[in-house]
Design an enzyme around this catalytic site. Structure first.
Site, PDB file in Angstrom:
ATOM      1  N   TRP A   1       0.830  -1.213   0.000  1.00 29.44           N
ATOM      2  CA  TRP A   1       0.000   0.000   0.000  1.00 29.44           C
ATOM      3  C   TRP A   1       0.860   1.257   0.000  1.00 29.44           C
ATOM      4  CZ3 TRP A   1      -1.315   3.386   4.424  1.00 29.44           C
ATOM      5  CH2 TRP A   1      -0.585   3.092   5.594  1.00 29.44           C
ATOM      6  N   ASP A   2       2.156   1.091   0.196  1.00 28.63           N
ATOM      7  CA  ASP A   2       3.106   2.199   0.060  1.00 28.63           C
ATOM      8  C   ASP A   2       2.858   2.978  -1.233  1.00 28.63           C
ATOM      9  OD1 ASP A   2       4.092   0.253   1.818  1.00 28.63           O
ATOM     10  OD2 ASP A   2       6.180   0.755   1.405  1.00 28.63           O
TER      11      ASP A   2
ATOM     12  N   GLU B 273       1.438  -1.336  12.979  1.00 27.71           N
ATOM     13  CA  GLU B 273       1.545  -2.804  13.042  1.00 27.71           C
ATOM     14  C   GLU B 273       2.079  -3.280  14.394  1.00 27.71           C
ATOM     15  OE1 GLU B 273       3.841  -3.049   9.475  1.00 27.71           O
ATOM     16  OE2 GLU B 273       2.226  -4.035   8.371  1.00 27.71           O
TER      17      GLU B 273
ATOM     18  N   LYS C 133       4.055   2.284  16.028  1.00 26.08           N
ATOM     19  CA  LYS C 133       5.121   2.150  15.036  1.00 26.08           C
ATOM     20  C   LYS C 133       5.099   3.293  14.043  1.00 26.08           C
ATOM     21  CE  LYS C 133       6.572  -1.155  11.461  1.00 26.08           C
ATOM     22  NZ  LYS C 133       6.012  -2.155  10.526  1.00 26.08           N
ATOM     23  N   GLN C 134       3.916   3.603  13.540  1.00 29.71           N
ATOM     24  CA  GLN C 134       3.811   4.643  12.524  1.00 29.71           C
ATOM     25  C   GLN C 134       2.427   5.261  12.602  1.00 29.71           C
ATOM     26  OE1 GLN C 134       3.866   1.482   9.174  1.00 29.71           O
ATOM     27  NE2 GLN C 134       2.984   3.269   8.187  1.00 29.71           N
TER      28      GLN C 134
END
Lengths: 770, 770
Positions: B357-358, B488, B601-602
């Site tokens: 999905w990047d 994640e 994480k993000q």
């Protein structure tokens, strides 16, 4: 489901050869003696579908781990029980044509597992492509009396014509596992030796350097006369054979005796193992087949004497429960604390032959009732010996101060499992190990075990729980986040009621045990405190705080304990509403769909109610049972037995009996179409629990044995013996009464139907059923 | 972190040879042209640590899946971009001793990646064990102008003595992937051919049968005079070489030209590929090295013309952003909808070169601004072409009625990932694909795309969401259970705010798009309705109900959107409170500990606020940013850029700049000590976003371009060009003003600092910064 075996109270009988069923039969007819076990592979060559399997207790290989995406904390290897050298093989050639049931016409075939005596036998009449017919009778056993030995008698009769027979007994170490992650060979061949009728083979596992020595000694008779001509020998790395050729006249009979020795480096050093094997084998051959067999069956008589359950009026149930008891005894002897019980025992490769929480949760209740206390004690010692590794395991995951986290799957104390949601999160196993100690003590009164070993384990597990909880500022309670309960159909949940309950109980039991040990043996207590740097005051104060403020999810509207937070957000359905075509879910649904659904794989809240039943009134148990049983799909072999116990407790005997049938004949009738992979050994203990704790209502309450027997509608009688605090009681239940006979010399207190009885030594009481 | 490269606005420069850094440099100095790419491996032999890597776009292998425990729905294979035949190799022998920098004394060494021109060059002076010194200058490029070609010029000077030089240009197809699940070889060798100075090799991937043809044509000159002696040829399966030997006098110079052809079966059939390779190569050699290089650098000039960001006053930032833009352009050309952008591009094996999905979330915003609309359109078409497989993928997981579930990782539309918590549960990717369509349309106004392709994808994704939600009787809301959000570091959660937000938005956008298409092109709309059996009324009615009753977790006490249910039960800490020795957590903590922690994480909630920023007032954004930024550990390369955009939005320019530095120089300075595995290609697009959407405050609102430029304290100026609805604008920002120049011929409406400007074609506006 597949019903091709004859119903019989003491035997498993297959009456015709069907290659389709052979792999299943190889599992079902497995034999073993706790040290060695094997699938019912044929002695002669067989080119059809088969899973060759011979397993030696404690001999394993650390197979390279296979994961898609590495996670911190994953183990490097997955221990696997090894398919060990084949020692039963006897290749047969009729007029130089191989006897192979996949290629002959099989006119008749009968395979029998005599569970009473522990004997596997086979008789068949086969026609070779030439038209010549041979009748074969093969009998074998792995001796319960002298566990490093076994014997095969393989008899061939020339039925309709004379023939040249060549028979080639061999030992073959060039074997592989079907389940090898990188298709590796796990054995190195150390040495081989063959001279005349005697051959030896030593193989060593790669990496672990565990040795297995095999020996064979052959004797053969033609119509009763010993064949003295020396055989032709052949040998190569990992293989020896002795080849005999003779003419067999029409109607003549050849009897081949193959005496077997199987020794391992668990009990013999590399320097002496070959000599020891020769000695063991020499003694076996001197004893002779018949005497060996007698000694073997005598041992089985002794085992049945303690552990049999007699069911009258329902032959299927009778066969089922004996099948379960038989295989449990074949798998575990209880005399070596280095050994344990793999989910498939010695009957297949699945689950790697390693130890799971099955042992504590299911097998220990069986052995507590049927075997001397030392057997269960050894299962507990197995975990005690792994305590250091459990502490290391916890350290790897960030725990400190001697907290122990026992592995999900292990051979030697090291974690082998590698799915994060189980390896790291199915932490309730730690509680099962604590509960097993409690269960052992209440059955045996062996407080010395608590003092010498048990308390040390309990403290280490309690230290784990005390670090694993965290304080929720939101709830103002201690919570346990990110766990997987016994219901593996939901992962990484918060506040699984069962796990929280077991954690809290462990802390409480540890505190009580500390009090006990401190009083009974202050010196040993102090020495333990020093050994493990135990800060009694501070640590137990925290534990008490956790016990007082643990969060337990509860569903007010239904008055039930909530399996985990968020469970009621799922779409609520009952298993009965499922389209039968969708079952079993684990074969029909994708994993995420299973996880999102409300369906439960195996007892979870009910597992907790089972363990701590005395805390709850009947209405509470009933509400929880009705709620969760209706949502449980029983897709674990470990599931139905707990439901049987609770269903019987609630006097739902029809349901209890229906669930019982499923568990007791799970493998014989291959309910899940997977018996070809091996038997469900550990869940067999659950079948035993279903009768004893379910139908017989056996409990232990405040140090006393409790019985509340009921009997399924179609049973006439059932009877069993039970060991309690060293005394053996025989319990017989029929439609009108319950007889409890104290077979020991000391008096025993038993509560039957709520009334307290003191039964004097060697006497019995008769109680009318209400 | 490792800072060994020189700071320079247009070049990456390594000034001395350190074998420790070589694998990192191999990644950083990678070159590519969108069709072929390669790590900066040496031409001559190198016996030190290296990761050999040559990759051809679209050439992959379905490697056997590796999982510990199979779950229903897992894919059979994991697609992997292949290490393709080595075409740069030139083995060098000095007096029959191999030139190998791992074994020589390296007196001087300089490696330069000229990003302006797309040239990799290397110069070194090495002393052989004999004491003879050679100076080597190697230059190479993969042509942007003629993408199936490349060239190497490899020059050797005899520095201090005469010597015999043997040089052996070769093609080698006997290559392997380091990342091969079962250590398999992925290539079959089809044919090889060598004659004099020309050699060819054809290799074919196993299973996928994709062909790659390589050709080489050698010319060599000694002090400017062509060497005409024919070389010695050698060949074997998958290998050809041409070996030349000559005496090189002291101070003399040998120039070797290796012209390269790399063709694949994506563009050539098996029957013609060899002939085509010969033609391509002939033309390259006729063109000659210098002219090829000129054409190549001219293309790079064109690319920079559109996509450069000029930063004055901060050379590290300047180098960082150009490095990112350079590699993105090397990785993706945008002229073939069968290709996409792997997280490591052509610089390593990790992530298998597959699509994540990047692409939609990070790369599309870059290409929308810097490349013609067709480039992004092709990235969207890539997913459109996979729609059928996405529907199949959904069916495998139990979805019906044409619901599409796009894979987490894919090469050809089929799912390749095999971790249940991601494969099945990281479903927000489906929303990212919908959002990318919306983003493309608002930047380009290309409604034809919506009509012809976009709507069909949107309906299929909306059908997925409408089946993926379920009704919670407890909450009286629609819920989405069992998901993994962009963070994640938490798996299988319920009601991830970001996922629920994106799902609801997708349903809304699909409904709006249906209205649009129905009005604009009713015929096409009706034909789509028929094609996909769309029950407009019923389906949209359900979607509207879901939109109206979707559950969004909210934390009242802090006034923030709650990342997921139960988040506040975690022990609340900030990343600043973490012991720095514990970071990065993903290297120091076990997975379960990470999952239980509150650390993110993000961007997750913040990713949603980033996408839908216009819905929220500044205070709401600030509250959420402060709450989540403090808990975010940025252990994904995709994380900081989104935080930069929001930090700049909140005028926290110091924080924005600090996070920007981390993302822009992530690979050059090897922040995560992993650059040896390859570059973070897709996150490079995030760096671009950080400047354009962060510092320049670029948005699109109601069809108009919005700018709110700010400038980091230490920057003097920054300038960039941006494409919007086909017009190119040049934006220059300094401490006092913003200049927006419309370089197209038509007038453009732009909102700067809240004021609406119409900028006529080919004119500019100057706006004072407030």
């Amino acid at each position: 489901m597949k019903k091709y075996l004859k119903v019989d109270p003491w035997q498993i009988i297959e009456e015709q050869f069907n290659a389709e069923n052979h792999k299943s039969s190889e599992s079902i007819f497995s034999i073993g003696n706790g040290l060695v076990g094997q699938r019912a592979n044929f002695e002669e060559d067989y080119s059809g579908r088969t899973l060759q399997g011979t397993y030696v207790a404690g001999i394993y290989y650390p197979d390279k781990t296979k994961v898609g995406w590495w996670k911190n904390g994953y183990p490097e290897y997955f221990a696997k029980v090894l398919n060990a050298p084949n020692f039963i093989g006897i290749r047969i050639f009729i007029d130089e044509e191989a006897l192979d049931l996949a290629k002959c016409k099989v006119i008749s075939f009968r395979r029998v597992l005599n569970m009473k005596e522990g004997i596997l036998s086979r008789n068949f009449l086969a026609e070779m492509p030439s038209g010549k017919q041979v009748e074969v009778t093969a009998i074998r056993f792995l001796s319960m009396a002298v566990p490093e030995t076994g014997a095969v008698r393989y008899s061939i009769t020339a039925v309709n014509d004379g023939m040249e027979v060549r028979f080639v007994p061999y030992l073959d170490g060039n074997v592989v596992n079907e389940d090898a992650n990188w298709d590796e060979v796990f054995w190195d061949q150390v040495s081989h030796e063959i001279k005349g009728n005697e051959g030896y083979l030593i193989a060593k596992t790669k990496k672990t350097s565990l040795e297995v020595a095999n020996g064979m000694l052959i004797q053969a008779f033609c119509d009763g006369t010993e064949i003295t001509q020396p055989p032709l020998n052949a040998e190569r790395s990992g293989y020896v054979e002795a080849s005999y050729t003779l003419s067999l006249a029409k109607k003549s009979k050849l009897d081949i005796y193959k005496y077997i020795g199987v020794l391992s480096s668990l009990y013999h050093s590399g320097g002496t193992i070959l000599g020891d094997t020769k000695q063991v084998l020499k003694k076996a051959a001197e004893t002779g087949f018949e005497k060996m067999q007698e000694a073997h069956t005598a041992r089985w008589r002794g085992i049945w004497e303690h552990s049999d359950i007699i069911v009258e009026g329902d032959e299927e149930a009778q066969q089922g429960i004996r099948f379960n008891i038989f295989h449990l005894n074949q798998t575990y002897r209880g005399d070596d604390p280095r050994l344990n019980i793999g989910p498939k025992g010695f009957t297949g490769e699945k689950y790697g032959g390693s130890t799971y929480w099955d042992t504590e949760a299911f097998c220990i209740p069986f052995f507590l009732c049927t075997a001397p206390a030392s057997v269960t004690r050894n299962l507990l010692l197995y975990r005690y010996k792994h305590l250091e590794k459990a502490i290391e395991n916890a350290q790897k995951l960030g725990y400190t101060n001697g907290a122990a986290f026992y592995p999900m799957v292990t051979m030697n104390g090291e974690e082998c499992h590698n799915e994060w949601e189980i390896t790291f999160e199915e932490i309730h196993r730690n509680g099962a190990i604590a509960f097993a100690i409690f269960n052992y003590i209440r059955h045996t009164g062996d407080h010395a075990y608590l003092i010498d070993y048990g308390l040390e384990v309990l403290v280490a597990i309690s230290r784990f729980w005390s670090q694993r909880v965290n304080w929720s500022g939101e709830k103002m309670k201690y919570v346990i986040l990110g766990v997987t309960g016994p219901n593996e159909y939901e992962n990484n949940v918060n506040n699984n009621w069962y796990t929280n309950t077991l954690a809290s109980w462990t802390l409480q039991y540890t505190i009580e045990t500390i009090e006990l040990v401190r009083q009974v043996d202050p010196a040993k207590y102090n020495s333990l405190v020093n050994k493990i740097s135990f800060n009694d005051k501070e640590e137990t104060a925290r534990w008490k705080d956790i016990i007082a403020k643990m969060y337990f999810p509860y569903l007010e509207s239904q008055g039930v304990f909530l399996q985990q937070e968020g469970y009621m957000d799922k779409e609520q359905m009952t298993a009965a509403q499922l389209d039968p075509k969708q079952r079993p879910l684990n074969q029909k649904w994708s994993w995420d769909r299973i996880l999102r659904s409300c369906f439960i794989k195996q007892a979870d809240v009910l597992q907790g109610i089972y363990l701590f039943e005395e805390r709850y009134d009947t209405e509470t148990i009933a509400r929880n049972f009705d709620f969760y049983e209706s949502r449980t799909v029983h897709e674990s072999s470990l599931s139905p037995c707990v439901h049987v116990v609770l269903a019987a407790r609630l006097k739902k005997m029809d349901l209890a009996h229906r669930l019982y049938l499923r568990t007791s004949r799970l493998d014989i009738d291959d309910y899940n179409n997977e018996v070809h992979e091996g038997l469900h050994i550990t869940s067999m203990a659950g079948t035993y629990m279903a009768i004893i704790e379910g139908f017989a209502g056996k409990r232990v309450r405040e140090g006393r044995l409790v019985l509340n027997p009921q009997i399924p509608a179609n049973w006439k009688t059932f009877a069993f013996k039970i060991l309690f605090h060293g005394c053996q009681l025989k319990v017989t239940v029929n439609n009108t009464k319950v007889i409890v006979k104290n077979e020991s010399n000391t008096s025993v207190e038993v509560i039957v139907f709520g009334t307290d009885y003191a039964i004097a030594g060697n006497s019995a009481i008769d109680i009318m059923r209400n």
